[in-house]
Write a protein that holds these residues in place. Structure first.
Motif, PDB file in Angstrom:
ATOM      1  N   GLY A 191       0.852  -1.201   0.000  1.00  0.00           N
ATOM      2  CA  GLY A 191       0.000   0.000   0.000  1.00  0.00           C
ATOM      3  C   GLY A 191       0.880   1.240   0.000  1.00  0.00           C
ATOM      4  N   LEU A 192       0.292   2.361   0.361  1.00  0.00           N
ATOM      5  CA  LEU A 192       1.048   3.614   0.369  1.00  0.00           C
ATOM      6  C   LEU A 192       2.136   3.577   1.421  1.00  0.00           C
ATOM      7  CD1 LEU A 192      -1.484   6.549   0.016  1.00  0.00           C
ATOM      8  CD2 LEU A 192       0.233   5.718  -1.612  1.00  0.00           C
ATOM      9  N   TYR A 193       3.291   4.133   1.054  1.00  0.00           N
ATOM     10  CA  TYR A 193       4.363   4.271   2.038  1.00  0.00           C
ATOM     11  C   TYR A 193       4.164   5.595   2.748  1.00  0.00           C
ATOM     12  CZ  TYR A 193       7.080   0.310   0.418  1.00  0.00           C
ATOM     13  OH  TYR A 193       7.511  -0.956   0.123  1.00  0.00           O
ATOM     14  N   VAL A 194       4.214   5.556   4.076  1.00  0.00           N
ATOM     15  CA  VAL A 194       3.907   6.785   4.799  1.00  0.00           C
ATOM     16  C   VAL A 194       5.138   7.466   5.374  1.00  0.00           C
ATOM     17  CG1 VAL A 194       1.516   6.417   5.376  1.00  0.00           C
ATOM     18  CG2 VAL A 194       3.278   5.283   6.726  1.00  0.00           C
ATOM     19  N   ASP A 195       6.140   6.689   5.781  1.00  0.00           N
ATOM     20  CA  ASP A 195       7.228   7.299   6.534  1.00  0.00           C
ATOM     21  C   ASP A 195       8.588   7.067   5.899  1.00  0.00           C
ATOM     22  OD1 ASP A 195       7.400   4.641   6.848  1.00  0.00           O
ATOM     23  OD2 ASP A 195       7.488   4.619   9.032  1.00  0.00           O
ATOM     24  N   GLY A 196       8.621   6.738   4.617  1.00  0.00           N
ATOM     25  CA  GLY A 196       9.903   6.488   3.961  1.00  0.00           C
ATOM     26  C   GLY A 196      10.527   5.192   4.394  1.00  0.00           C
ATOM     27  N   ARG A 197       9.745   4.334   4.989  1.00  0.00           N
ATOM     28  CA  ARG A 197      10.288   3.106   5.548  1.00  0.00           C
ATOM     29  C   ARG A 197       9.477   1.877   5.170  1.00  0.00           C
ATOM     30  NH1 ARG A 197      12.380   4.847  11.344  1.00  0.00           N
ATOM     31  NH2 ARG A 197      12.732   6.728  10.138  1.00  0.00           N
ATOM     32  N   ARG A 198       8.170   1.918   5.518  1.00  0.00           N
ATOM     33  CA  ARG A 198       7.387   0.709   5.269  1.00  0.00           C
ATOM     34  C   ARG A 198       5.978   1.070   4.813  1.00  0.00           C
ATOM     35  NH1 ARG A 198       7.252   1.895  10.693  1.00  0.00           N
ATOM     36  NH2 ARG A 198       8.922   1.714  11.371  1.00  0.00           N
ATOM     37  N   PRO A 199       5.357   0.123   4.081  1.00  0.00           N
ATOM     38  CA  PRO A 199       4.010   0.403   3.580  1.00  0.00           C
ATOM     39  C   PRO A 199       2.994   0.439   4.713  1.00  0.00           C
ATOM     40  CG  PRO A 199       4.662  -1.849   3.036  1.00  0.00           C
ATOM     41  CD  PRO A 199       5.840  -1.205   3.697  1.00  0.00           C
ATOM     42  N   SER A 200       1.936   1.220   4.501  1.00  0.00           N
ATOM     43  CA  SER A 200       0.910   1.339   5.547  1.00  0.00           C
ATOM     44  C   SER A 200       0.061   0.078   5.619  1.00  0.00           C
ATOM     45  CB  SER A 200       0.039   2.553   5.263  1.00  0.00           C
ATOM     46  OG  SER A 200      -0.401   2.503   3.927  1.00  0.00           O
ATOM     47  N   GLY A 201       0.050  -0.674   4.542  1.00  0.00           N
ATOM     48  CA  GLY A 201      -0.713  -1.925   4.567  1.00  0.00           C
ATOM     49  C   GLY A 201      -0.384  -2.699   3.308  1.00  0.00           C
TER      50      GLY A 201
END
Ligand code: ATP
Ligand code: MG
Length: 460
Positions: free
Chosen positions: A94-104
């Motif tokens: 899913g969308l990456y939120v923090d430059g680290r891992r996908p939100s889902g």
């Protein structure tokens, strides 16, 4: 791939068995990532990862021993004697939120799973039972052209996950590939984003970049503009000029990258091996305090007084910040501390020289020294002297068993206390110099040297 079922590699055989079980239950199960890439390149494979249409629940039924790691990503780990096998359900991130891992994540199919991967050569699938390759991202062509290319829009992929910027440099040197121009532009433009990657991850990528890339790895990090964010003290080595008689090769950065190019790693070596890491980090940081200690005499002579000692502290600060285990930080420090002292070994008394030669990591000291000389003046006299001494001492222990111990000294009437340590050291010095050879000689020597058992004052 001619006979994929016939393999003498036990890890591949284990992955094949897992794939066979999944396929027999009606699922798709394919090798992915490095196993396919390295297999096609004829390189040794680090780990065999599988991607499958089976959900984690379905996988768990077939493999009750499986451990669900990152259950939300659909990854099962199967413990096997020759290394864990990772089985991941095909997915979309899913969308990456923090430059680290996908939100889902959402489970998907091979073409979409390939799209979430980082580089085209890492996005290939292989059916291990037939050897058939599925290429949805142009990975085969890039493998042939030896090009590292981000899948999709490079900048967008690096903005999603900042670690990929370092992985680009790492895979380029690990595989010996060029970085495709648009991917390289994005690496350079987005380099500052690596600042928020965790220290452990930066460390792991740096160690691989040093191991696989040596001097080229360092120069690539520099050219990418990554050094200010991952190793500012190494960035600062650039332009720090040195006396040209000793260093005809150039400034401290040029010297350091040549040392990395030249160093001969003692066998067996590996990216994950402690000796290998210690030596590579010592090569990287042996002159780290040259920029801070540089002075110029009125006659123009350039000096770096104390850069060895300061370098121990500076390297410890850098490596601790990278969360390198303390023990390895100390071993790197010992190599840096001795890298100037080693030039004085021909003038050392026998006792001191023997202790120098008996120290931990001697082979690493010699390897650093050889590379340090090879990357500068090219004079290997000290190395030859030390090798010759080692040969001479080869048939006797460098540090022979002590002639006397503390209890012996107390039996002779000396009082317990710190002075005993100094006396034992004197006995050992004399023994190493060849002046005392037997226990009786040692007793007589001690009595003569320390005539007053009450207050242990040496005679001279
Ligand atoms: P090696 O094991 O030799 O380091 P590898 O390609 O197997 O190389 P891994 O880190 O084990 O690398 O990851 C396995 C695969 O997972 C990669 O080939 C890639 O397809 C995908 N992958 C891993 N990390 C990322 C990431 N940060 N972003 C996108 N895809 C990734
Ligand atoms: Mg891998």
């Amino acid at each position: 791939m001619s006979e994929p079922q016939l393999t003498s590699d036990p890890s591949r055989a284990a992955a094949l068995a897992v794939a066979a079980t999944l396929q027999a239950a009606g699922h798709t199960a394919l090798l992915c990532g490095g196993a396919v890439r390295d297999g096609l390149l004829g390189r040794p494979v680090n780990d065999f990862d599988l991607a499958t249409s089976a959900t984690p629940e379905e996988g768990q039924v077939l493999f009750p021993e499986a451990v669900a790691v990152g259950a939300q990503f659909g990854v099962l780990v199967l413990p096997r004697p020759d290394g864990d096998i990772e089985v991941a359900t095909f997915r979309d991130d899913g969308l990456y939120v923090d430059g680290r891992r996908p939100s889902g994540v959402a489970f998907s199919d091979p073409p979409r799973d390939a799209q979430r991967r980082d580089f085209t050569v890492n996005g290939l699938f292989e059916d291990p039972l037939t050897g058939a390759i599925d290429d949805y991202v142009g990975g085969l062509q890039d493998l042939r052209r030896r090009l590292l290319r981000a899948i999709g829009d490079p900048a967008a992929r690096f903005e999603e996950d900042h670690l990929r910027i370092l992985r680009a440099v790492r895979f380029a040197v690990q595989l010996g590939f060029a970085i495709e121009p648009a991917t390289w532009q994005a690496v350079k433009r987005l380099a500052p984003l690596v600042e928020d990657v965790s220290a452990e991850r930066i460390r792991d990528e740096l160690l691989k970049i040093l191991y696989y890339g040596r001097g080229r790895g360092l120069r690539l990090l520099r050219d990418a503009g990554l050094l200010p964010f991952v190793l500012p003290a190494v960035e600062a080595m650039q332009g720090v000029t040195q006396p040209s008689i000793y260093h005809p090769e150039g400034d401290v950065f040029v010297h350091t990258s040549l040392v990395l190019d030249q160093v001969v790693l003692p066998e067996p070596h590996a990216a994950s091996d402690d000796d290998t890491r210690v030596l590579l980090l010592a090569c990287l940081l042996h002159d780290v305090s040259k920029p801070a200690t540089r002075t110029v005499d009125p006659d123009g002579r350039i000096r770096f007084n104390g850069h060895d000692h300061q370098g121990v502290a500076a390297s410890a600060a850098i490596l601790e910040a990278l969360r390198l285990p303390k023990r390895l930080v100390e071993r790197v420090g010992a190599l840096i501390r001795a890298h100037i002292q080693i030039a004085a070994t021909p003038q050392m008394r026998s006792a001191r020289l023997r202790r120098f030669l008996a120290q931990e990591d001697l082979e690493l000291h010699l390897a650093l020294h050889a590379a340090d000389c090879g990357a500068s003046h090219g004079n290997f006299e000290i190395l030859a002297f030390l090798r010759e001494r080692l040969e001479t001492f080869a048939n006797e222990p460098l540090i022979p068993p002590p002639l006397l111990n503390g209890r012996d000294l107390m039996t002779l009437g000396y009082e317990a206390g710190p002075a005993l340590g100094a006396m034992l050291r004197w006995v050992q010095d004399e023994q190493l110099e060849g002046n005392l050879q037997t226990r009786d000689e040692a007793v007589r020597g001690v009595r003569a040297q320390f005539p007053n058992p009450g207050g242990v004052e040496p005679r001279d």
